[in-house]
Structure formats: C-alpha cells, structure tokens
Enzyme design. Structure first.
Site, PDB file in Angstrom:
ATOM      1  CE  LYS A   1       0.037  -9.850 -56.545  1.00 16.23           C
ATOM      2  NZ  LYS A   1       0.101 -11.289 -55.778  1.00 16.23           N
TER       3      LYS A   1
ATOM      4  CB  SER B   1      -2.030  -9.988 -52.481  1.00 16.66           C
ATOM      5  OG  SER B   1      -1.120 -11.001 -53.233  1.00 16.66           O
TER       6      SER B   1
ATOM      7  CB  SER C   1      -1.308 -14.070 -53.201  1.00 16.47           C
ATOM      8  OG  SER C   1      -1.135 -13.407 -51.981  1.00 16.47           O
TER       9      SER C   1
END
Lengths: 462, 472
Positions: free
Chosen positions: A59, A134, A158
């Site tokens: 990420k 996210s 997330s």
C-alpha cells in the site's frame, strides 16, 4: 501446488516477466489498482529464503526505499522514500520482491479508495463498484491475481473491508505485533500493518515473517512465548445486529449455520459499549490525525505552493492545495476535539468508551474462542445512484473499528458471491490468537476457486 | 511597598551522544543539515525511540532537585506550527513528567534560600531558523536533541536571588555532567516570569522575560522589570501580561510583538511511545550518578576542611578541580595546602599555558609529590613553579623534573658548613657589622652562600647555620 509455489517462477526470466507484465497491464487498464508497477526496482530482496522471488505489492502509505510514498495525496505526489518500513524489510530479507505500490484513500481516510487524489481504483468484480478502502488497491490487486499477497494498513477496517469487497482474506493483526515503522501515521494508537491474500496459508506465512518486536517502534510487542490455544469450540455472535443489506444478512445467517455444522457452539454475546464504536473511533482517529498530518508543509519535502508571500501563507497554501476534502475534514475535527476545555467532552470520553469496549471483548473472550460478525453492512457499493454517502460509510465502520479500538486481531473471510459481488464475514480473536483464526478459516473451507472475478487467470504462471 | 515574585523556566541541553528520539549525533557545530535522518526530519512513517541516557540524565537532575520521581512517566504531544519544528508538534511531557514537587537550595549573601521546583520534564529541541532578508534558512541539526526543562515556583524575590539560582544551578548540572552550562551558546537557557504586588496580596500580573543569555543579564533584566512594573502600578496603570525581551545594549526590557494570542497547544498523550517505567537497575544507576552537589561540597570544604572561602568557591566551580583536590587529599596531604596550590599556582599555570585541567598531565599523585618535595625542603618554593610548568608541558613527574634540572637543595651539613665558613672567612667587614648589631647584614652572607652553592642551598637552613656560627 500452493499459492506461493505457483508464484516463485514469475520473475525468473524475460519470458515469464513479460507474461506477468502483460497479465497485469490487461487488468490495470480496467482496475488501476497500483500507482507503480515495476519488476526491476526492488534491489533489496534476499537471494534465498522462504519467500525467494515471490512478488508482492505494498500500500502506498508504507515506505519502500526508491519507491513513491504518495499516501494517495497530492501533497506527497512526488515523494520518493529514502527508507524502508520494517515489515517490508522483513519480507525482503525472506526473499520477497516489492513489485508495486497500491492505491488508497488519501492517508488511509475512507472506505472506497475514491478519496485517492491520484487514481480511481475499480473493483475487479465490477468496475462500476468501489474496491473498498482504504487499502482498496491492495485488495483489488490480490483479487485480480496480480500478486499473491499485498500489505495494507488497518486503522478502522482498512484491510478487512476492501478484502470483503473484493473477495479475499484480510488480516488485521493484534496492535503492536507488526512494527508500524515506515507506515505513514494516520491514527497511531489504532493502526497496524495487515496482509491481504487469496490464501489463508499465505496470510499465515507472511504474518509470521512480519510480526515481532522492532526497536524502531517502541509500541511494538513481541508475541508471547506461549501462544494462545489454536482450537475453537465456541464462537460468539452479537445479540443485536441490524441494518444489514439482504445479501450480507443472508451470508451472515448462512455462516452461522455453517459454523454450527462444524460442531462449534454459537453463543450470543452482549457488548453494550459497541453502540459507541463509531463516535469514539472518529474522535480518537481524527485527534491523532490532526497532529500526525501537521508535518506536511512543503518545507522539507512534498508539495509546495508558489504563494510564498509569507511563511504562514506558504504553509497554509501548501496544505490547502495538497490535501483533499476528507483529509481537511478530519484534521479540522481532530483539532476541534483536542481544544483545551473540550477534551473532557470528546477525547477523554472517547478513551473511556475505548476502555469499555476493550473490557467488553475481554469478557466475551472469557466465554468464547472467537467472535463472528459481518465486516460491513453491505457488499461493495456501486458509484453513482445508491452509493453510500460519506456519513453512511463512516457509520458502517462499526464492526471493523471495534477491533482497532480494542487492539485485538480480526480476519476477513470470504463467504461467497451474490449478484456478482463477494460477501464476507469477520472473525475476531483475543490478543495474539491470529493462528486460531487462521485454523478456523481453514475449517470453514472457503471455496476460493469459485471466488474469481471474470478475467482472473492463473494459467500464465504455470 | 511592593513585593516581587520571580519564577524561572530553565532549559538545558543534555550531554547525550545522540538525539532524544533518533540515532543522529547531538554534536554541535557541524555544517547545516548534516546531522539529520528521516526521524528527526519528520519524514512520513517514522517513529521516535526514546534515548535511555537522556532519561537517566533527566532522572538525575530531578533527583538532585529533590523531586518526586515518576515511576511511570508519559510523553505528550504539544501542537503548534513553526518551520523549525519538523513535525509541527513537540514531543514533551505534560501530565506525567520525570519529576515534580522538588526544591533546590541556593546561597544568597550567606543565607540559604529554598526554592520549590514545580516540575522537571524532557522534551525535544527544535531546529534553528536563520533569517536573511526575505528568505529564511533552516538548519535541523539541533532538531530532536534532548532538552530538559526545569520550572520553579515563583519563590525568588530579587534579581540577585535569580542570578544566584542560575549560578548554583549551572554549577550543579556541570557537577552532574549532564550539561556544559554554557549560557552564551544556549546550552543553558533561562526565561523568567516576574510579577509584583502590594504586600500580602499574592502574585500580580506577570510578564515573561526572554533573551537572558548570562546570569548577570538575568539579574539586570529582573531588576529593571521589577522597577518598570513598580512605575506602571505607581501611575495607577495595569501591568500587561506579555513577553518582553531583554535588550542588553540598552539595559531595558521591551515588549515583544506577539502575533498569536494565548496558544492552545492541544496536548494529548504521545501514542508512539509507551510510558517509561524506570526499573531498579536504572534507578540505582541514577542514584549512584547523583554526586555530592556543589553547595554541600562547599559547606564541607569550609566547615570540615577549614578551607578559605575563596579556595572553596574556586574549587566547587569545577567538578574536575574538586575531584583532583579530593584525590590528592586522599594521598595524605594537607587539605589547606593542597587547596592553595590548586587555586594558586596550578590554576595560574593552566591559564597561562591555556591548557584544560584534563589535558594538563597534572594528576593527584604528581600534585602530592610536588607538595611533598617543597615540604621536605628538597625543592625550593620558588623553583616549584618552574617544575609545575614542565610537568604540564612535558608530561613528567615532578621528581623527575627536579632530578633532570638539578633543582634538589643541598641538605648535606658538612657541605653547607664549608660554605658558611668560607663566607665568614672571606667577609670580615660584614661579620664585624653583624657583630656590632647590624643583624640585617646577615642576608648578605646568606647571598654569598647561595652563590657558592649555585642556588642549591636551602636559604632558611643557611641563615640558621650563620646565626649559630656567629653566636647570635
């Protein structure tokens, strides 16, 4: 052949690299899960080790030296990280190679990845649907078969919510078991680096490598010598669960029956404090965010405005131009709840709720080995009409954010596909009982072969 | 008619090798932005890791200030924006500092004044901003170095009290070895809060005085500020609560234009660091490193060892001199005599040679030897200076210098008697004068003997022998 074994030749030669590149390019034109994909940039992976030559994605709020560290934000759009996060370093030391940095909601703030300022990521199952967030880029990349696993970060759900939206496993470890060094802070006391994968075994292998005390993160903890028992005889469910979408409601009931059919007792549990998960979560998370995001001024790195009429103006304008609306909203909220004279009413009260939630889970785990809840009240939502408003999205964090407030581990387990989109459930466990969840997820026997979006292919790497 | 109240906020740079929360060296004077890393530059994703040595020094100061030591101290974030702060929050301690509720004794005009300490807390320093025209330059070498703040209660009354406090405090931290105490270079900084009020009416409206980079300026600024506030109240006006800067060129304080109103620092617990809980080993090390404090030492030197006030003052100014003094005494010498050597010749020679005591090759053993050589008459007091100079310059033992230079005084009686007879025989006129009652002329004969001996005779012994020979 195990999932990881099927990946260990993809970087071996020009031909396999080309096939890999082609497969990713085809998918990325539809889903845009990664902000960077580069098979040659990671020069730090060890030559051998349990993950030798296994590619993975990270990420883009986790630092990897020589890669961008945008956090999905204009303010860090051009930042190249000078260092590598501990979790990534441990994977590199085990032989794995970073091949991509995945898209995310700006600084991890959101549930759709649509809050990224840099790209729109689509759900591999339906490009009109969001991938969740996210860590939406990591979930989409894993679900489309672009990497065997990806790292995400989980502050309020997330990792788990996008895993649920895209149909893969998503682990949020016990707070502190995985070093946060190199994870760009949003809400320090809540978040942890997590893993997404289509295989439980892979998740377990990766978790065992990245977990452990790190001197560079003093909030990190060593896993206890005597790890908790792995078996599960009783699973708790919350007495009151409301407002689930029909598909999720059906999946939930189905899962309870499935659990019973495994000879496991279902116990109803009450944790009244859970009613306040969302306000407590947003109070603490935004308070911490207001300080954590204060460092972005454009002075030392990142976006700097052309307006340098004064020192103050330069900082204010750089931040105004560099941050998106959701980030600004949360900074303002956090600044508000920390004002002197208001802390009792907001921040301190939220900490009390947090303690009550933790106590509630402690009591629950006196009765049951695991808890089972939905991950999110709906499946991946479509953009446009019927989309959840930002406020509805926040309310829907209640099942996931509870684990962050309590610091306990949780795992998203895919259940099935309804109307062309995945459904999933969440397991919660006491501190350090990650392996109990892995074992139980294996017992649940999810048919991952049936959980593949159109275009998913493994043939190219065999 | 007015009563004044002074409280001090003192910041000291701890002498740790590395910064408070990262591994960068804390050394000063390097080219700008060379002692920096992602952590002290506030890069995204980095985390602080507390320097244990900084914690030890903090607990040492808190202990020396008689504070209640925290068994579990927390860090907090103090939020405000300024370009010299890399994170735009300062890691500090607010709710649970290292120490609180202590006191520190200071001697003012021979009287001991006890000043209460509010708290002692560790925080990180900011970088340095250098303004030039429309541009500002930033040097982050100092960013993240360990800064210890000591806050007193408003127990000081006069500028003189405050000056004495600063001097005693500086001596104390130097003795502990936690700070070099240099106010000009900013490793010890002091801000003062001062208010006045009618007697019995408690604290008045305070002003904060900054830019005090010497103990003398602390006194002068406070004396000025107390008078100024008196004039304001005398006119029936009110003192404005504000920050004022000491202007040492004009000997006045001037209001500092403040852009922001009262800051709201929005303190909250630092989530990146767990509370610090000192264990037994940590605490016993802290206790063992809190040495005898200068004021106590001084009392002992005066009352126990009967040193002169000047000698005691001189010694306690510097821990190294104290150590050398005490080590030399332990070798059996006379304390008073040793102290005189130290604050006389030793100090003078070091100053002249521009050598620090640590680099001077002077050890307790050598000092002891030198004192003994003079005491026993082997070395003439006048020559001792020269010997000391060579000890410093050539790193040699005093006895070796004396031998090499042939400085030993002749002690042999038969040789001395020979020179004495020779002087009497060759100077009948002088002998006559002496016998006639002009006893001062004996010094002429002593001088003759010294000439015969090439300066190696002990003049005192020669005088005795001459007197005896002449039947005086």
């Amino acid at each position: 052949m195990t999932l990881l074994k099927s990946w260990d030749r993809v970087l071996a030669d020009v031909q396999s690299r080309t096939e890999y590149q082609n497969y990713v390019t085809a998918w990325e034109s539809k889903i845009r899960s990664m902000l960077t994909f580069d098979l040659n940039r990671d020069r730090f992976g060890a030559q051998d080790g349990p993950l030798a030559n296994i590619p993975f994605a990270v990420k883009d709020n986790i630092a990897v030296r020589d890669f961008n560290l945008t956090c999905g934000s204009r303010i860090l759009e051009n930042l190249v990280s000078p260092y590598t996060a501990t979790a990534v370093e441990r994977l590199q030391a085990a032989g794995a190679r970073v091949v991509g940095k995945t898209n995310l909601d700006e600084f991890g703030m959101g549930s759709s990845t649509d809050n990224s300022a840099l790209a729109q990521t689509n759900n591999p199952w339906n490009v009109n649907a969001v991938p969740g967030g996210s860590s939406g880029g990591s979930a989409a990349a894993v679900a489309a078969g672009l990497v065997p696993f990806a790292l995400g970060s989980d502050t309020g759900g997330s990792v788990r919510q996008p895993a649920a939206f895209c149909g893969c496993f998503g682990l949020k470890p016990t707070y502190g078991t995985v070093s946060r060094f190199g994870l760009v802070a949003y809400a320090s006391s809540l978040e942890v680096i997590g893993v997404l994968s289509r295989g439980v075994d892979t998740l377990e292998t990766v978790y065992d490598i990245i977990a452990g005390r790190d001197d560079r993160d003093q909030s990190s903890v060593a896993r206890p010598q005597n790890s908790p028992a792995r078996g599960t005889a009783r699973v708790g469910i919350l007495r009151q669960i409301a407002e689930l979408s029909p598909a999720i409601d059906a999946a939930y009931r189905e899962t309870i029956e499935k659990v019973k059919s495994l000879g496991v007792e279902i116990v109803e549990i009450d944790i009244p404090a859970l009613e306040y998960v969302v306000p407590a979560y947003y109070t603490i998370a935004t308070a911490e965010a207001s300080a954590n995001l204060a460092r972005y001024t454009g002075i030392r790195y990142g976006h700097r405005t052309s307006d340098d009429s004064s020192m103050e103006q330069m900082v204010a304008a750089s931040r105004n131009e560099g941050f998106g609306d959701e980030v600004k909203l949360r900074i303002l909220l956090g600044t508000y709840v920390l004002r002197s004279g208001f802390q009792d009413q907001y921040y301190i009260r939220a900490q009390k709720i947090r303690t009550a939630i933790r106590n509630g889970f402690d009591a629950a785990f006196g009765q049951v080995d695991l808890m089972l809840t939905p991950v999110f009240p709906t499946q991946a939502f479509l953009r446009g009409e019927g989309e959840l408003t930002p406020f509805q999205q926040k309310l829907a964090d209640k099942f996931t954010a509870a684990a962050n407030l309590a610091g306990i581990p949780a795992l998203t387990v895919p259940i099935g596909v309804t109307d062309g989109l995945p459904t999933a459930m969440q397991l919660l466990a006491p501190d350090f009982a990650e392996h109990r969840m892995f074992d139980f997820a294996r017992r649940m026997g999810v048919d991952m072969a049936a959980m593949t979006p159109d275009g998913f292919d493994e043939g190219w790497r065999k | 008619m007015y009563q004044s109240f002074i409280g001090l906020e003192i910041h000291i740079h701890l002498l740790t090798r590395t910064k408070a929360f990262c591994g960068c060296t804390a050394e000063f004077g390097a080219p700008p932005n060379t002692h920096v890393c992602p952590v002290c530059l506030g890069y995204p994703g980095v985390l602080p890791a507390v320097n244990e040595e900084a914690m030890k020094m903090s607990y040492m100061v808190a202990k020396a200030l008689n504070c209640e030591l925290s068994p579990k101290c927390y860090f907090d974030r103090k939020n405000y924006f300024y370009p010299d702060m890399t994170k735009n929050y300062q890691i500090s301690q607010f709710h649970d500092p290292v120490g609180r509720n202590g006191y520190f004794d200071v001697e003012v005009d021979g009287e001991i004044k006890r000043v209460r300490i509010h708290d002692v807390h560790l925080e990180e320093d900011a970088g340095k901003m250098i303004h030039s025209g429309r541009t500002s330059l930033l040097d982050y070498n100092r960013a993240g170095t360990s800064l210890l703040e000591i806050v007193t209660e408003p127990d000081l009354v006069t500028g003189k009290d405050a000056e004495a406090f600063i001097r005693e405090f500086r001596r104390m931290v130097r003795h502990l070895g936690v700070c070099d105490g240099n106010m000009e270079e900013g490793s010890l900084r002091c801000d003062a809060n001062v208010s006045i009020n009618l007697k019995g009416q408690g604290l008045g409206t305070k002003t904060e005085v900054k830019n005090l980079n010497s103990a003398r300026f602390v006194r002068k600024a406070l004396e000025y500020e107390i008078k100024r506030q008196g004039r304001v109240l005398g006119k029936g006006e009110k003192v404005i609560q504000e920050t004022r800067l000491w202007d040492s060129d004009n000997n006045v304080t001037a209001s500092m234009r403040t852009k922001e109103k009262a800051h709201d620092y929005r303190y909250f617990p630092e989530p990146d660091m767990p509370p610090f809980c000192p264990d037994d080993a940590f605490m016993s090390e802290v206790v063992s490193r809190v040495v005898e404090l200068p004021l106590v030492k001084k009392q002992r030197y005066l009352n126990g060892l009967q040193l002169s006030v000047d000698a005691a003052e001189f010694l306690v100014e510097d821990r190294l001199f104290c150590d050398l003094f005490e080590e030399t005494c332990a070798l059996g010498g006379d304390a008073k005599q040793i102290s005189n050597w130290l604050c006389g010749d030793v100090q003078g020679q070091l100053k002249r040679a521009e050598v620090a005591l640590t680099d001077s090759h002077i050890t307790a053993a050598r000092l002891n030897e030198l004192v003994k050589l003079v005491d026993s008459g082997v070395l003439q007091r006048g020559k001792a200076k020269e010997v000391l100079e060579l000890v410093i310059a050539e790193d040699k033992d005093p006895s070796a210098v004396v031998r090499e230079k042939g400085f030993e005084q002749v002690q042999d009686d038969s040789q001395l008697d020979g020179w004495v007879s020779e002087a009497i025989d060759k100077n009948p006129q002088a002998v006559e004068q002496i016998l006639a009652g002009n006893t001062k002329t004996i010094s002429f004969l002593v001088g003759q003997v010294m000439r015969f001996s090439k300066g190696k005779a002990d003049p005192k012994k020669v005088t005795d022998k001459l007197s005896q020979a002449l039947g005086l």
